[in-house]
Write a protein that holds these residues in place. Structure first.
Motif, PDB file in Angstrom:
ATOM      1  N   GLU A  33       1.414  -7.437  -2.912  1.00 46.25           N
ATOM      2  CA  GLU A  33       1.827  -5.925  -3.078  1.00 46.25           C
ATOM      3  C   GLU A  33       2.784  -5.772  -4.299  1.00 46.25           C
ATOM      4  N   PRO A  34       2.520  -4.879  -5.103  1.00 47.87           N
ATOM      5  CA  PRO A  34       3.224  -4.559  -6.292  1.00 47.87           C
ATOM      6  C   PRO A  34       4.874  -4.289  -5.880  1.00 47.87           C
ATOM      7  N   ALA A  35       5.529  -4.875  -7.120  1.00 49.38           N
ATOM      8  CA  ALA A  35       6.915  -4.675  -6.589  1.00 49.38           C
ATOM      9  C   ALA A  35       7.551  -3.002  -6.265  1.00 49.38           C
ATOM     10  N   GLN A  36       6.939  -2.343  -6.917  1.00 51.86           N
ATOM     11  CA  GLN A  36       6.959  -0.611  -6.789  1.00 51.86           C
ATOM     12  C   GLN A  36       5.800  -0.013  -6.083  1.00 51.86           C
ATOM     13  N   SER A  37       5.554  -0.088  -4.832  1.00 50.23           N
ATOM     14  CA  SER A  37       4.317   0.441  -4.518  1.00 50.23           C
ATOM     15  C   SER A  37       4.553   2.100  -4.120  1.00 50.23           C
ATOM     16  N   ASP A  38       5.509   2.611  -4.377  1.00 52.45           N
ATOM     17  CA  ASP A  38       5.778   4.012  -4.346  1.00 52.45           C
ATOM     18  C   ASP A  38       5.596   4.803  -5.511  1.00 52.45           C
ATOM     19  N   ILE A  39       5.286   4.399  -6.416  1.00 52.60           N
ATOM     20  CA  ILE A  39       5.171   5.029  -7.840  1.00 52.60           C
ATOM     21  C   ILE A  39       3.821   5.539  -8.315  1.00 52.60           C
TER      22      ILE A  39
END
Length: 382
Positions: A33-39
């Motif tokens: 999962e990418p470090a920032q999944s909500d961008i």
């Protein structure tokens, strides 16, 4: 408490602990999962304009880096493993495993692939340039033997190109055929590589013709170079490409590496170069984009803490650049970053070893101000 009750209590406590661990395992973050999944996703934000790509190594097809790639790009290019010395280190030897790994990763994740690069003066096996007796071809002075050497070199090149293109033609549609053939400081403006010294520009024509014949009409063939924003180099490349096109050499487009910095070159000079090649009916791709935080002749080092004003300046410039790309999408078919995050970039070691930060994500895979200026033009970076 009886002995039996103690045993039952212990069993129940153990069961609860197991259940808690199981819940944690099920609910833990995906290691990919990418470090920032909500961008926002870069690729999604630019879906109406052009694909967004990144250069990768095979080791980056797993873990957090893979997650970052899968979220933000829909185009991949091998940073090194498809270059001549990696894939064809000896005349009878082709190494496919690393290249195949990147192809498989792209296909599994619905991404397109670019090939970089079939021909280059660097990272190429010395065996290409040895004559039938194992001697360096460039040292030959006899005209008859020079002619034989040229023929042998072009035959080797033809085999090299056809073998690779035939293997990947169904998976890769965009190809850097030759890379960095222009050098204004060298005679005739052509890079004085062993390729050129032995075969003149015939090696370029041979590579393109072999690629077209092996890959068919549906693959796109590019000549790739850096510094195409410089008028002198741009015009030398333009004259070469026009000459080759007039000879019937099947060139589809120009790859503009676009290794730039926060101070230059101007955005207009980058776009002007694309316009010039578009006049020949050619496509343009930004093939290796990054933006150093230092000027070209600066050898200083900010160290681990990069000044906020430099990151803001980088963001502003990235925003202006991508606005120009969007405005000229009719002559630009894609943008590829030379990496995805600042933890892995050639600029950390070139021209000197130091901290650099040329990409949109930092070393912890967090979006930088430059990311937001690219995905959201309304963001103010002043």
């Amino acid at each position: 408490m009886s002995r039996l009750a103690k045993i039952v209590s212990g069993i129940m406590a153990g069961a609860v602990l197991i259940l808690i661990v199981a819940i944690l395992i099920v609910n833990r973050s995906d290691p990919n999962e990418p470090a920032q999944s909500d961008i926002p996703s870069l690729a999604v934000e630019y879906a109406d304009f052009f694909p967004i790509g990144a250069a990768i190594e095979p080791s980056q097809t797993n873990g957090l880096k893979a997650g970052l790639l899968k979220k933000h790009v829909n185009w991949l290019v091998a940073e090194n493993v498809m270059k001549p010395d990696s894939i064809h280190p000896a005349e009878e030897t082709f190494n496919w495993s690393n290249a195949d790994k990147i192809v498989a990763f792209a296909k599994e994740n619905g991404m397109e692939i670019r090939y970089h690069t079939l021909v280059w003066h660097s990272q190429v096996g010395a065996w290409f340039f040895k004559d039938s007796e194992g001697k360096p071809m460039v040292d030959e002075t006899d005209p008859v033997r020079q002619k034989a050497n040229k023929k042998l070199l072009l035959e080797r090149l033809d085999t090299h190109v056809r073998t690779i293109v035939d293997r990947y033609k169904n998976d890769i549609k965009s190809w850097d055929v030759v890379n960095e053939v222009i050098e204004p400081a060298d005679p005739d403006g052509m890079r004085a590589s062993e390729w050129y010294k032995i075969a003149g520009i015939d090696y370029i024509a041979t590579a393109f013709q072999a690629a077209r014949e092996a890959g068919g009409p549906d693959i796109k063939l590019y000549i790739n170079d850096y510094g195409t924003d410089d008028p002198r180099k741009r015009d030398l490349l333009y004259d070469l490409v026009k000459k080759l096109l007039d000879q019937g050499v099947p060139i589809d487009g120009v790859g503009h590496q676009t290794h730039i910095d926060v101070y230059g070159p101007t955005v207009e000079s980058i776009i002007e170069s694309m316009r010039k090649f578009a006049e020949l009916g050619l496509d343009n791709i930004v093939t290796e984009l990054d933006m150093s935080i230092y000027s070209w002749n600066d050898r200083s080092d900010y160290g681990t803490v990069i000044p906020e004003e430099i990151l803001a300046q980088q963001a502003k410039r990235y925003g202006e650049l991508f606005q120009a790309f969007r405005d000229h999408r009719e002559i630009l078919s894609g943008v590829v970053f030379w990496g995805i995050a600042d933890d892995h970039t050639w600029l950390n070691g070139f021209p000197v070893k130091r901290t650099n930060a040329p990409l949109l994500f930092d070393k912890q895979y967090q979006a930088k101000p430059a990311f937001w200026s690219v995905v959201d033009p309304s963001v103010k970076t002043d």
